[in-house]
Enzyme design. Structure first.
Site, PDB file in Angstrom:
ATOM      1  N   ASP A  81      13.404  -8.475  38.596  1.00 50.64           N
ATOM      2  CA  ASP A  81      14.619  -7.872  39.142  1.00 50.64           C
ATOM      3  C   ASP A  81      14.205  -7.208  40.449  1.00 50.64           C
ATOM      4  OD1 ASP A  81      17.327  -7.326  39.138  1.00 50.64           O
ATOM      5  OD2 ASP A  81      17.326  -6.595  37.078  1.00 50.64           O
ATOM      6  N   TYR A 137      26.540  -9.294  41.867  1.00 48.71           N
ATOM      7  CA  TYR A 137      26.688 -10.738  42.035  1.00 48.71           C
ATOM      8  C   TYR A 137      28.161 -11.053  42.310  1.00 48.71           C
ATOM      9  CZ  TYR A 137      22.100 -10.970  39.731  1.00 48.71           C
ATOM     10  OH  TYR A 137      20.788 -10.826  39.394  1.00 48.71           O
ATOM     11  N   ARG A 166      30.452 -11.530  38.689  1.00 46.37           N
ATOM     12  CA  ARG A 166      30.280 -10.786  37.447  1.00 46.37           C
ATOM     13  C   ARG A 166      29.857  -9.341  37.721  1.00 46.37           C
ATOM     14  NH1 ARG A 166      26.394 -14.170  38.865  1.00 46.37           N
ATOM     15  NH2 ARG A 166      24.238 -13.983  38.214  1.00 46.37           N
TER      16      ARG A 166
END
Ligand SMILES: *Cc1c(COP(=O)(O)O)cnc(C)c1O
Length: 438
Positions: free
Chosen positions: A339, A122, A125
């Site tokens: 996910d 991302y 992060r």
């Protein structure tokens, strides 16, 4: 001290004496973790027949076994095949079944890895794998490919590669320590690691993902808490999957963390024949919030090798969310995520609440099935945001509000103030004055 009969019996068998003073010592628990089928049978009194033993041994050769004596003591040995604790800790021969859809590294964590130990997926992060070991090897582990990799505990030099990457990547404002379990590191190492990361100016928050409160709650010691306290803001996520895992010991561990001032979250995995039931999930989230742990994510089980028997259809997760939204406190409701295989990141999924819409009206339904409409405003000027912020009328002063300037009565009290009176808006008397003047 907290001991029930099962714990007493296990400890007696391990130590071969009545001295149980070590039960709550996390290092004792680690040292005596159950890593073989023989030991498991000895300590639980459960016996498998020869053909099953042979298959189980094959399973554990591929995916090693490791259970803490504490977590072992939660197994219901009388009805173990249906026991959620047994199923998460011991698994079974189904793990050797590989389906075509399943992958070693379903989330492509190793592909999105700029340096060893870091997954940078991302924009703002990173995930930092700081150890490859856990106190227990969950049978549903998404990183099964790494489980038991020669019990790899990284050295400072190895961790420095990740720290250096974070240091030279200014967009990283959130660092998520995972593993393995970061709390498998020694207190000294945790202290060092956190001090290194928190000294990086652009890192705003650090997060730790740990299953210790569930599988080895005695790891949460006063010493650990006092180390962690130095590095606020620190967010901690744990991993309870079933209400049976909430015990006096695990409650004590999460209470210590909550009292330490760390916001606590929980990430559950939706697992067939373990928690794929709205009633179980609702009880779990209620118990979590009662213990100051906020349900954060409910994960769809990943497409990792050997997990097919744990996977459910996505509809099961939607059904569970349907039973939570509206039916219970908003903060007791996790976000259900898938996910994305291949590394697209977490995708939230929900039941549908928007039924239809036109240019100025939206038709919605609530949790009870009430269908309602929302009339959109006629007056809203369409704002096509082209990021031309210079022209925008919104207040883009995004620094923190400055409280040093005096306002209100406080301002009137200031000697150098030009203001002599404060008048409420739309005061009729003043309006009359203005009209007459006009
Ligand atoms: C889950 C995850 C994160 C953190 O995601 P959040 O939605 O912010 O909790 C970060 N990096 C990777 C690779 C992840 O899998």
């Amino acid at each position: 001290m907290i001991f029930n009969d099962a714990q007493q019996e296990i400890a007696n068998k391990i130590e071969n004496k009545k001295n149980l003073s070590n039960w709550r010592d996390w290092k004792w628990q680690l040292k005596h973790s159950i890593k073989s089928l023989d030991q498991f049978e000895l300590l639980t009194g459960i016996r498998f027949d020869d053909s099953e033993r042979k298959e189980l041994k094959k399973t554990f050769d591929k995916f090693p076994l490791s259970i803490t004596p504490y977590y072992l003591s939660l197994i219901n040995t009388k009805n173990f095949r249906n026991d959620p604790v047994f199923r998460q800790a011991f698994g079974g021969v189904e793990e050797l079944i590989m389906s075509d859809a399943e992958l070693k590294d379903p989330l492509s964590e190793d592909h999105d890895s700029p340096v060893e130990g870091i997954t940078h997926r991302y924009p703002d992060r990173v995930l930092f794998h700081v150890s490859n070991v856990c106190s227990m090897y969950c049978r549903h582990c998404t990183r099964k490919r790494k489980v038991g990799d020669v019990d790899f505990v990284p050295t400072k030099d190895q961790l420095r590669k990740g720290i250096d990457y974070i240091r030279k990547t200014p967009q990283v404002r959130d660092v998520l320590l995972s593993g393995g379990d970061p709390f498998m590191l020694t207190d000294q190492m945790i202290d060092w690691l956190l001090s290194e990361i928190s000294s990086i100016e652009h890192v705003e928050v650090i997060r730790i993902g740990t299953r210790m409160p569930v599988v080895l709650p005695y790891r949460i010691t006063d010493d650990l808490i006092s180390i962690l306290k130095k590095y606020q803001p620190l967010w901690i996520n744990t991993h309870f999957n079933h209400p049976r895992e909430i015990t006096a010991s695990s409650k004590e561990a999460v209470a210590m963390l909550a009292d330490g001032g760390f916001p606590l979250g929980n990430q559950s995995v939706l697992l067939a024949d373990i928690n794929d039931c709205p009633r179980i999930m609702k009880t779990l989230v209620h118990k979590l919030v009662e213990n100051r742990v906020r349900p954060y994510y409910l994960y769809q089980c990943d497409l990792s090798e050997g997990l097919s028997h744990f996977r459910t259809p996505i509809g099961k997760g939607i059904e569970i969310m349907e039973s939570l939204v509206g039916h219970t406190s908003g903060f007791a409701r996790p976000v259900y995520v898938i996910d994305a295989p291949g590394g697209g990141g977490k995708i939230p999924v929900m039941p549908n609440y928007i039924i239809s819409w036109s240019t100025n009206k939206v038709v919605l339904r609530n949790y009870e099935g009430v269908i309602t409409t929302y009339q959109e405003p006629d007056s809203y000027e369409p704002k096509m945001c082209d990021r031309n912020c210079e022209k925008c009328s919104l207040d883009l002063e995004l620094s923190e509000g400055d409280e040093s300037e005096a306002i209100g009565i406080e301002k009137l009290l200031q000697e150098q103030s030009d203001t002599i009176s404060l008048v409420p808006e739309n005061n009729e008397r003043i309006q009359r004055r203005d009209e007459n003047a006009g």
